[in-house]
Design a protein around this motif. Structure first.
Motif, PDB file in Angstrom:
ATOM      1  N   GLU A  44      -0.019  -1.106   0.062  1.00 57.11           N
ATOM      2  CA  GLU A  44      -0.062   0.491  -0.258  1.00 57.11           C
ATOM      3  C   GLU A  44       0.981   1.057  -0.001  1.00 57.11           C
ATOM      4  OE1 GLU A  44      -3.490  -0.659   2.776  1.00 57.11           O
ATOM      5  OE2 GLU A  44      -2.747  -2.269   3.364  1.00 57.11           O
ATOM      6  N   GLU A  45       0.674   2.006  -1.379  1.00 58.25           N
ATOM      7  CA  GLU A  45       1.667   3.522  -1.155  1.00 58.25           C
ATOM      8  C   GLU A  45       1.431   4.137   0.215  1.00 58.25           C
ATOM      9  OE1 GLU A  45       1.972   6.928  -4.463  1.00 58.25           O
ATOM     10  OE2 GLU A  45       0.949   5.335  -4.533  1.00 58.25           O
ATOM     11  N   ALA A  46      -0.078   4.055   0.696  1.00 54.96           N
ATOM     12  CA  ALA A  46      -0.235   5.422   2.345  1.00 54.96           C
ATOM     13  C   ALA A  46       0.514   4.784   2.773  1.00 54.96           C
ATOM     14  CB  ALA A  46      -0.785   5.358   1.674  1.00 54.96           C
ATOM     15  N   LEU A  47       0.798   2.974   2.819  1.00 51.48           N
ATOM     16  CA  LEU A  47       2.109   3.028   4.181  1.00 51.48           C
ATOM     17  C   LEU A  47       3.242   2.487   4.263  1.00 51.48           C
ATOM     18  CD1 LEU A  47      -0.659  -0.118   5.205  1.00 51.48           C
ATOM     19  CD2 LEU A  47      -0.379   2.357   5.345  1.00 51.48           C
ATOM     20  N   ARG A  48       3.938   3.600   3.032  1.00 53.38           N
ATOM     21  CA  ARG A  48       5.428   3.274   2.578  1.00 53.38           C
ATOM     22  C   ARG A  48       6.104   4.585   2.722  1.00 53.38           C
ATOM     23  NH1 ARG A  48       5.511   3.885  -2.543  1.00 53.38           N
ATOM     24  NH2 ARG A  48       4.584   2.021  -2.609  1.00 53.38           N
ATOM     25  N   GLY A  80      -5.531   9.200   9.955  1.00 56.13           N
ATOM     26  CA  GLY A  80      -6.599   8.167   9.951  1.00 56.13           C
ATOM     27  C   GLY A  80      -6.483   6.890   9.597  1.00 56.13           C
ATOM     28  N   VAL A  81      -5.045   6.722   9.252  1.00 56.70           N
ATOM     29  CA  VAL A  81      -4.781   5.401   7.818  1.00 56.70           C
ATOM     30  C   VAL A  81      -4.060   4.605   9.479  1.00 56.70           C
ATOM     31  CG1 VAL A  81      -2.465   4.726   6.991  1.00 56.70           C
ATOM     32  CG2 VAL A  81      -3.177   7.491   6.723  1.00 56.70           C
ATOM     33  N   ALA A  82      -4.883   3.321   8.316  1.00 53.26           N
ATOM     34  CA  ALA A  82      -4.670   2.641   9.212  1.00 53.26           C
ATOM     35  C   ALA A  82      -3.415   1.281   8.646  1.00 53.26           C
ATOM     36  CB  ALA A  82      -6.304   1.270   9.503  1.00 53.26           C
ATOM     37  N   PHE A  83      -2.422   0.534   9.911  1.00 55.80           N
ATOM     38  CA  PHE A  83      -2.504  -0.598   9.397  1.00 55.80           C
ATOM     39  C   PHE A  83      -1.782  -1.224  11.288  1.00 55.80           C
ATOM     40  CE2 PHE A  83      -0.304   3.042  10.630  1.00 55.80           C
ATOM     41  CZ  PHE A  83       0.531   2.756  12.135  1.00 55.80           C
ATOM     42  N   ASP A  84      -1.526  -2.608  10.799  1.00 57.23           N
ATOM     43  CA  ASP A  84      -1.310  -3.566  11.530  1.00 57.23           C
ATOM     44  C   ASP A  84      -0.328  -4.523  12.173  1.00 57.23           C
ATOM     45  OD1 ASP A  84      -1.198  -5.227   9.693  1.00 57.23           O
ATOM     46  OD2 ASP A  84      -3.164  -6.560   9.872  1.00 57.23           O
ATOM     47  N   GLY A  85       1.214  -3.678  11.271  1.00 49.39           N
ATOM     48  CA  GLY A  85       2.476  -4.009  11.366  1.00 49.39           C
ATOM     49  C   GLY A  85       3.926  -2.864  11.200  1.00 49.39           C
ATOM     50  N   ILE A  86       4.309  -3.126  11.663  1.00 48.16           N
ATOM     51  CA  ILE A  86       5.215  -2.376  11.229  1.00 48.16           C
ATOM     52  C   ILE A  86       7.096  -2.881  10.628  1.00 48.16           C
ATOM     53  CG2 ILE A  86       6.039   0.583  11.649  1.00 48.16           C
ATOM     54  CD1 ILE A  86       4.666   0.667  12.955  1.00 48.16           C
ATOM     55  N   MET A  87       7.353  -2.615   9.470  1.00 47.83           N
ATOM     56  CA  MET A  87       8.466  -3.175   9.179  1.00 47.83           C
ATOM     57  C   MET A  87       9.044  -2.266   9.235  1.00 47.83           C
ATOM     58  SD  MET A  87      11.461  -3.998   7.800  1.00 47.83           S
ATOM     59  CE  MET A  87      12.226  -4.699   6.111  1.00 47.83           C
ATOM     60  N   SER A  88       9.928  -1.664  10.994  1.00 47.79           N
ATOM     61  CA  SER A  88      11.233  -0.705  10.388  1.00 47.79           C
ATOM     62  C   SER A  88      13.093  -1.290   9.572  1.00 47.79           C
ATOM     63  CB  SER A  88      11.090   0.184  11.840  1.00 47.79           C
ATOM     64  OG  SER A  88      12.350   0.808  11.373  1.00 47.79           O
ATOM     65  N   THR A  89      13.921  -0.279   9.124  1.00 48.19           N
ATOM     66  CA  THR A  89      14.549  -0.988   8.667  1.00 48.19           C
ATOM     67  C   THR A  89      15.773  -0.047   9.698  1.00 48.19           C
ATOM     68  OG1 THR A  89      14.748   1.224   7.191  1.00 48.19           O
ATOM     69  CG2 THR A  89      14.177  -0.878   6.419  1.00 48.19           C
ATOM     70  N   THR A  90      15.838  -0.379  10.413  1.00 48.54           N
ATOM     71  CA  THR A  90      16.473   0.484  12.142  1.00 48.54           C
ATOM     72  C   THR A  90      15.550  -0.148  13.182  1.00 48.54           C
ATOM     73  OG1 THR A  90      16.484   2.772  11.801  1.00 48.54           O
ATOM     74  CG2 THR A  90      18.012   1.713  10.297  1.00 48.54           C
ATOM     75  N   ASP A  91      16.477  -0.235  13.916  1.00 47.07           N
ATOM     76  CA  ASP A  91      15.781   0.191  15.054  1.00 47.07           C
ATOM     77  C   ASP A  91      15.220   1.441  15.875  1.00 47.07           C
ATOM     78  OD1 ASP A  91      15.848  -2.694  15.640  1.00 47.07           O
ATOM     79  OD2 ASP A  91      18.133  -2.559  16.686  1.00 47.07           O
ATOM     80  N   THR A  92      15.881   2.235  15.783  1.00 39.60           N
ATOM     81  CA  THR A  92      15.985   3.554  15.476  1.00 39.60           C
ATOM     82  C   THR A  92      14.611   4.048  15.374  1.00 39.60           C
ATOM     83  OG1 THR A  92      18.301   4.279  15.581  1.00 39.60           O
ATOM     84  CG2 THR A  92      16.704   6.167  15.849  1.00 39.60           C
ATOM     85  N   MET A  93      14.501   3.737  14.054  1.00 41.20           N
ATOM     86  CA  MET A  93      13.051   4.372  14.179  1.00 41.20           C
ATOM     87  C   MET A  93      12.334   3.238  14.289  1.00 41.20           C
ATOM     88  SD  MET A  93      14.109   5.073   9.519  1.00 41.20           S
ATOM     89  CE  MET A  93      13.720   3.758   8.883  1.00 41.20           C
ATOM     90  N   ALA A  94      12.115   2.658  14.737  1.00 43.40           N
ATOM     91  CA  ALA A  94      11.158   1.231  15.314  1.00 43.40           C
ATOM     92  C   ALA A  94      11.282   2.151  16.395  1.00 43.40           C
ATOM     93  CB  ALA A  94      11.603  -0.154  15.713  1.00 43.40           C
ATOM     94  N   ALA A  95      11.852   2.201  17.158  1.00 45.37           N
ATOM     95  CA  ALA A  95      11.514   3.149  18.422  1.00 45.37           C
ATOM     96  C   ALA A  95      11.199   4.015  18.063  1.00 45.37           C
ATOM     97  CB  ALA A  95      13.419   3.491  19.088  1.00 45.37           C
ATOM     98  N   GLY A  96      11.002   5.406  17.471  1.00 50.21           N
ATOM     99  CA  GLY A  96      10.168   6.221  17.337  1.00 50.21           C
ATOM    100  C   GLY A  96       8.706   5.896  16.936  1.00 50.21           C
ATOM    101  N   ALA A  97       8.677   4.945  16.053  1.00 51.97           N
ATOM    102  CA  ALA A  97       6.927   4.691  15.539  1.00 51.97           C
ATOM    103  C   ALA A  97       6.243   3.312  17.414  1.00 51.97           C
ATOM    104  CB  ALA A  97       7.100   2.862  14.942  1.00 51.97           C
TER     105      ALA A  97
END
Length: 334
Positions: free
Chosen positions: A212-216, A238-255
């Protein structure tokens, strides 16, 4: 107990000739691994430091290795530098660390400065290889392969299997039931980030899940605040998602922070994976599932190959891709 003060005394304590000690110190000539370890152990036990200034005058090279790193505040790069410095120190070399802050102009200045200081070799964490200043120096490229097909065959490169890492992280989310996965990456032209993104695409393709382009999301820099804001903006929109694949731990922490601030819980509402498996992954939220890079082996291999080149030897291969694994924690457990 009095410490050894000369190469002759080191040789006597190690049970070898002074010539062998000299070869080990200078990484020049033939000696067995066992002999090298014995000599280095005696040197460490006696806190012996060779006369650097005298050697520099004889060889025109200092006993210093330059390490060029794109962002020393990034936990992954900090870990790489720490392991490299430990390896160099063990062999009697000092480490000169140059941080580029992801700036190509600053990187060029550091390269010129290191060559002007007659360093013995350089470990370069960069996707740029067209530095003519490095033509006469032993150089090992670590972590970031070149973006140029032409340049990829030059020099020695060590990287992790980033594509497989992106694939493993995404497959973990899919296996837990996620079907609307946000891909959180940065530095759009960085080869590692692109490889991890390709792994993501491969995994969702095999699962029959549409991207989904909105989820990139593609950030300009690796930062907790940047990732936090980007994810918060999606949630506010209002964008819905059920998972996040982050390419670094640092960004995952922000998420994870953004989710928490919006009343969402990991892993109850959204599952999250990171990449690098640094200390941040253990401390973040409930514990972050993350792709583990073997930094210790990467640094050991980089050191071994660099010293081979410093001895005038040619490494057997020009490209090394190290396997990755997935460290599963609570962020992907429903």
């Amino acid at each position: 107990m009095e410490k050894a003060k000369s190469i002759k005394e080191i040789a006597r304590l190690a049970g070898v000739s002074t010539a062998t000690v000299s070869r080990v110190i200078n990484q020049n000539g033939r000696f067995s691994k066992e002999t090298e370890e014995r000599v280095l152990r005696v040197i460490r036990q006696n806190d012996y430091t060779p006369n650097m200034s005298a050697k520099g005058l004889r060889t025109s090279r200092t006993r210093v290795i330059g390490v060029v790193v794109p962002d020393i505040t990034n936990p992954h790069f900090a870990n790489v530098v720490l392991h490299l410095e430990m390896e160099f120190t063990r062999r009697g070399y000092s480490c000169l660390i140059c941080n580029t802050n992801e700036s190509s102009s600053l990187e060029k200045k550091h390269i010129r400065s290191l060559t002007a200081q007659n360093v013995s070799g350089i470990v370069l964490i960069s996707s740029t290889r067209n530095y003519t200043e490095l033509d006469s120096l032993p150089v090992v490229y670590v972590d970031r392969p070149s973006r140029s097909e032409k340049e990829r065959g030059e020099g020695v490169m060590i990287e992790s299997d980033n594509t497989q890492g992106g694939y493993l992280a995404t497959r973990e989310l899919l296996g837990a039931g996620c079907r609307h996965i946000l891909i959180l990456k940065c530095l759009g032209n960085d080869s590692n980030q692109l490889a991890r993104y390709r792994g993501f695409q491969r995994a969702i393709g095999e699962a029959g899940v549409e991207e989904e382009e909105a989820l990139r999301i593609n950030l300009d820099a690796v930062s907790i605040d940047g990732a936090r804001k980007a994810v918060a903006d999606l949630l506010d929109g209002g964008v819905a998602f059920d998972g996040i694949m982050s390419t670094t731990d640092t960004m995952a922490a922000g998420a994870v922070i953004a989710l928490r601030e919006h009343g969402l819980s990991v892993p109850r509402d959204v599952l999250v994976t990171g990449f690098d498996d640094c200390q941040l992954a253990e401390a973040c939220g409930p514990g972050l599932t993350s792709v583990h890079q073997d930094v210790a082996e990467m640094s050991r291999l980089a050191t071994e190959l660099l010293f081979q080149m410093m001895r005038g030897e040619r490494p057997e291969r020009s490209h090394y891709r190290l396997p990755v694994t997935l460290t599963v924690r609570k962020s992907t457990r429903r």
